[in-house]
Design a protein around this motif. Sequence first.
Motif, PDB file in Angstrom:
ATOM      1  N   VAL A  91       1.016  -1.031  -0.110  1.00 57.58           N
ATOM      2  CA  VAL A  91      -0.037  -0.157  -0.059  1.00 57.58           C
ATOM      3  C   VAL A  91       0.760   1.254   0.064  1.00 57.58           C
ATOM      4  O   VAL A  91       1.978   1.273   0.758  1.00 57.58           O
ATOM      5  N   THR A  92       0.663   2.382  -0.710  1.00 58.58           N
ATOM      6  CA  THR A  92       1.371   3.432  -0.721  1.00 58.58           C
ATOM      7  C   THR A  92       0.544   4.570  -0.129  1.00 58.58           C
ATOM      8  O   THR A  92      -0.668   4.525  -0.235  1.00 58.58           O
ATOM      9  N   VAL A  93       1.419   5.172   0.578  1.00 52.69           N
ATOM     10  CA  VAL A  93       0.625   6.408   1.155  1.00 52.69           C
ATOM     11  C   VAL A  93       1.441   7.677   0.957  1.00 52.69           C
ATOM     12  O   VAL A  93       2.471   7.789   0.464  1.00 52.69           O
ATOM     13  N   PRO A  94       0.860   9.056   1.194  1.00 48.09           N
ATOM     14  CA  PRO A  94       1.254  10.515   0.363  1.00 48.09           C
ATOM     15  C   PRO A  94       2.528  10.782   1.365  1.00 48.09           C
ATOM     16  O   PRO A  94       3.499  11.471   0.856  1.00 48.09           O
ATOM     17  N   VAL A 124      -8.345  -0.201   4.410  1.00 51.32           N
ATOM     18  CA  VAL A 124      -7.485   0.662   3.834  1.00 51.32           C
ATOM     19  C   VAL A 124      -8.211   2.046   3.180  1.00 51.32           C
ATOM     20  O   VAL A 124      -8.092   2.926   2.975  1.00 51.32           O
ATOM     21  N   LYS A 125      -9.171   1.457   2.429  1.00 54.33           N
ATOM     22  CA  LYS A 125     -10.122   2.239   1.626  1.00 54.33           C
ATOM     23  C   LYS A 125     -11.020   3.239   2.551  1.00 54.33           C
ATOM     24  O   LYS A 125     -10.886   4.587   2.147  1.00 54.33           O
ATOM     25  N   ALA A 126     -11.179   3.047   3.668  1.00 52.70           N
ATOM     26  CA  ALA A 126     -11.963   3.562   4.608  1.00 52.70           C
ATOM     27  C   ALA A 126     -11.006   4.766   5.199  1.00 52.70           C
ATOM     28  O   ALA A 126     -11.469   5.473   5.865  1.00 52.70           O
ATOM     29  N   ASN A 127      -9.744   4.345   5.442  1.00 51.57           N
ATOM     30  CA  ASN A 127      -8.750   5.243   6.156  1.00 51.57           C
ATOM     31  C   ASN A 127      -7.777   5.538   5.285  1.00 51.57           C
ATOM     32  O   ASN A 127      -6.650   6.124   5.949  1.00 51.57           O
ATOM     33  N   HIS A 128      -7.832   5.947   4.019  1.00 53.71           N
ATOM     34  CA  HIS A 128      -6.790   6.510   3.134  1.00 53.71           C
ATOM     35  C   HIS A 128      -7.394   7.650   2.480  1.00 53.71           C
ATOM     36  O   HIS A 128      -8.487   7.684   2.268  1.00 53.71           O
ATOM     37  N   GLU A 133      -8.292   8.578  -3.595  1.00 42.93           N
ATOM     38  CA  GLU A 133      -9.537   8.367  -4.104  1.00 42.93           C
ATOM     39  C   GLU A 133      -9.497   6.654  -4.379  1.00 42.93           C
ATOM     40  O   GLU A 133     -10.234   6.016  -4.259  1.00 42.93           O
ATOM     41  N   VAL A 134      -8.235   6.323  -5.244  1.00 40.26           N
ATOM     42  CA  VAL A 134      -7.966   4.783  -5.439  1.00 40.26           C
ATOM     43  C   VAL A 134      -6.704   4.447  -4.996  1.00 40.26           C
ATOM     44  O   VAL A 134      -5.846   4.671  -5.354  1.00 40.26           O
ATOM     45  N   PRO A 135      -6.644   4.100  -3.572  1.00 42.72           N
ATOM     46  CA  PRO A 135      -5.534   3.435  -3.087  1.00 42.72           C
ATOM     47  C   PRO A 135      -4.960   2.224  -3.643  1.00 42.72           C
ATOM     48  O   PRO A 135      -5.760   1.216  -3.834  1.00 42.72           O
TER      49      PRO A 135
END
Length: 177
Positions: free
Chosen positions: A80-83, A144-148, A151-153
């Motif tokens: 999973v990538t995060v900013p 992940v979708k709920a906490n990211h 828009e498209v994690p």
Amino acid sequence: MSISALIPIVSSSAVRRRLPLVGAFCLFSLGLHNLHPSLSLSSNPLSRLSFGSKTQGFRSSGIRMEASNQTTVPSIVVYVTVPNKEAGKKLAASIVKEKLAACVNRVPGIESVYLWEGEIQTDSEELLIIKTRESLLSALTEHVKANHEYEVPEVIAMPITGGSVPYLEWLKNSTRE
């Protein structure tokens, strides 16, 4: 962008220092077979992997762990990538707290180049490497979708086809069923 414009970027010492590490990471993550079929060795266990289509599970044939026993469960590694660092810390902690994974490694300083809405984008990001049970992939993806904030994690999974049995037992015991 012309090739001559890329030469100063590629020849910078920071990039040159990281290229061998990035190449090794890709090689071990994807395996020789996935990079080019002619590089595959017949004894390469990665060449025997296949991904299930209807069950969305992973299958492997002929790959064994250290010992043959029933103390482990089918396990996966999820990317999973995060900013940024703060988003990575927060998401990693919530995943482990909810027992959706036994461990999350945060890898800072990656740069992603991708096509989004018809434009080439380049962003600095952090990569989360998540070790969990295969059976938790759907719940992990929803978390992940709920906490990211994207828009498209990115949530991609790869099977763990072998490894240290004590580690895989710890992974099993550190996650929910």
